[in-house]
Scaffold this active site. Structure first.
Site, PDB file in Angstrom:
ATOM      1  N   HIS A 132       0.821  -1.216   0.000  1.00 23.79           N
ATOM      2  CA  HIS A 132       0.000   0.000   0.000  1.00 23.79           C
ATOM      3  C   HIS A 132       0.855   1.267   0.000  1.00 23.79           C
ATOM      4  O   HIS A 132       0.368   2.344  -0.342  1.00 23.79           O
ATOM      5  CB  HIS A 132      -0.984  -0.005   1.179  1.00 23.79           C
ATOM      6  CG  HIS A 132      -0.378   0.260   2.517  1.00 23.79           C
ATOM      7  ND1 HIS A 132       0.041  -0.736   3.374  1.00 23.79           N
ATOM      8  CD2 HIS A 132      -0.144   1.425   3.184  1.00 23.79           C
ATOM      9  CE1 HIS A 132       0.495  -0.204   4.486  1.00 23.79           C
ATOM     10  NE2 HIS A 132       0.401   1.108   4.390  1.00 23.79           N
ATOM     11  N   ASP A 162       0.276  -7.592   1.362  1.00 20.71           N
ATOM     12  CA  ASP A 162       0.683  -6.203   1.575  1.00 20.71           C
ATOM     13  C   ASP A 162       2.203  -6.057   1.571  1.00 20.71           C
ATOM     14  O   ASP A 162       2.770  -5.332   2.383  1.00 20.71           O
ATOM     15  CB  ASP A 162       0.100  -5.635   2.879  1.00 20.71           C
ATOM     16  CG  ASP A 162       0.216  -4.109   2.952  1.00 20.71           C
ATOM     17  OD1 ASP A 162       0.227  -3.462   1.881  1.00 20.71           O
ATOM     18  OD2 ASP A 162       0.313  -3.564   4.071  1.00 20.71           O
ATOM     19  N   SER A 239       4.741   2.381   7.917  1.00 21.78           N
ATOM     20  CA  SER A 239       4.457   1.225   7.075  1.00 21.78           C
ATOM     21  C   SER A 239       5.660   0.868   6.208  1.00 21.78           C
ATOM     22  O   SER A 239       6.230   1.730   5.537  1.00 21.78           O
ATOM     23  CB  SER A 239       3.260   1.502   6.170  1.00 21.78           C
ATOM     24  OG  SER A 239       2.068   1.457   6.898  1.00 21.78           O
TER      25      SER A 239
END
Length: 389
Positions: A132, A162, A239
């Site tokens: 993402h 992911d 992230s």
């Protein structure tokens, strides 16, 4: 189906799912002990993208089993930060925006659409991050801990796990060292390193503990993952960053996308043992090889829309079929898949999520409504292997 009405749907990417492969047993390799741990590779046939260092137990003199990790192998928090920060980067996602039309031509500019973190896997520029973080990017930039900036290319991305791999043209980088997430225990101290909020707060560290292991989490896209739960702060921008053990080894990949909202001290990381085979496949092939797919393209249609077009219930509308087994079962364009085995297809990712535990060659039973014959039937089909297309 009512005459004159046609269900127009947007064709989306084929339905995919993965089989997560963990690092195999290390029994029999005690002779390779080096400072308390040995190097182990992925169980996948392709070359691993990085090496995992796994703790080893060796029989002591009285015949009992003792850990080969000594207190001298542990690092202080300052030493961990000093060791790992050079291996964590900031990733900037630039996307084109249309500013209008001037003299008959579109005026497009690229804007920073988001920032995240990444982990240097190799000294020649392969970098691990979250899918993402790079999603929708027209271009990518990587900023190293010392401020050096590089253009990056996307090697491969996988929305199911992911995970993504990008590449910069650089040499003599400082790759991270990786430790086995299987060696973690609840209450172990860990450090999260990344860029919360982006470049403004680059190379930030937070410290916490392993709150739980193998925590089953459903992502925003409906996929189910087993994660490391930690109370180390993981914020947007973190992230793709590193979750690090007490030896300065990366044991997890932080993801704010699967962070729980409305709670304090509840963050999650993708275990590195789970990630290794996926990352290795992305690096080598650009997609996750050996993944089971149903072999259709289509779009989920909710019950209200389905009934309007004459279908009795919602499900996955089939736009095209690429798997011969599915075609031979009588499933064609215009059919609606409402169940896979005993699982109701109630979202765009329902089939994909279910297939994560399957392999190519496995069989599944589908419940299907044929929009032309207006008949419901069941079909047993064999899953195909993903080609990344």
């Amino acid at each position: 189906m009512s005459r004159g009405k046609k269900l127009a749907v947007k064709v989306v990417a084929g339905v995919l799912a993965c089989v997560l492969v963990s690092t195999g047993s290390i029994a029999g390799f005690a002779a390779l002990i080096n400072g308390g741990y040995i190097a182990v590779g992925s169980s996948d046939s392709s070359s691993p993208a990085f090496t995992i260092n796994k703790m080893v137990n060796e029989d002591d003199s009285d015949g009992s089993s003792a850990s080969q990790t000594s207190t001298t192998g542990e690092l202080s928090l300052n030493e961990i930060a000093e060791k790992v920060i050079p291996s964590v980067v900031c990733i900037q996602n630039y996307q084109k925006t249309n500013q209008g039309y001037y003299f008959g031509a579109a005026d497009e500019t690229e804007e920073d659409a988001g920032e995240g973190s990444g982990i240097i896997a190799t000294e020649d520029g392969y970098i691990i991050t979250n899918a993402h973080v790079v999603d929708g990017a027209d271009s990518l930039k990587v900023v190293l801990y010392d401020g050096s900036t590089y253009e990056a290319t996307l090697v491969g991305s996988d929305s199911v796990t992911d995970l993504a791999v990008i590449k910069i043209e650089a040499t003599n980088l400082v790759p991270a060292t990786f430790g086995s997430s299987e060696d973690l225990k609840v209450a172990d101290q860990v450090m999260a390193i990344g860029n919360p909020g982006g470049l403004q707060f680059s190379s930030s560290v937070t410290v916490g503990y392993v709150s739980a292991l193998n925590r089953t989490i459903t992502t925003e896209d409906g996929y189910t993952m087993e994660c490391i739960q930690t109370d180390a702060a993981i914020n947007p921008g973190n992230s793709g960053g590193a979750l690090v053990n007490k030896y300065g080894q990366v044991v997890g990949i932080n993801s704010s996308k699967i962070a729980a909202t409305g709670y304090e001290g509840l963050g999650f990381a993708i275990p590195i043992d789970t990630a290794q085979s996926v990352i290795s496949s992305l690096k080598e092939y650009g997609y996750v090889k050996d993944r089971a797919v149903l072999g259709i393209t289509g779009q989920y249609v909710d019950s209200m829309t389905a009934r309007f077009y004459g279908y009795p219930s919602g499900g996955m509308y089939v736009a095209s079929v690429t798997n011969p087994s599915v075609s031979q079962a009588g499933i064609t364009q215009g059919c609606m898949i409402t169940k896979i085995d005993d699982v109701t297809v109630d979202s765009q990712t329902a089939i994909t999520a279910y297939l994560t535990s399957k392999k190519a060659g496995d069989t599944v039973t589908l419940e299907v409504y044929n929009g032309l014959s207006q008949q419901t039937f069941t079909a047993e089909v064999t899953l195909a292997e993903s080609t990344g297309e």
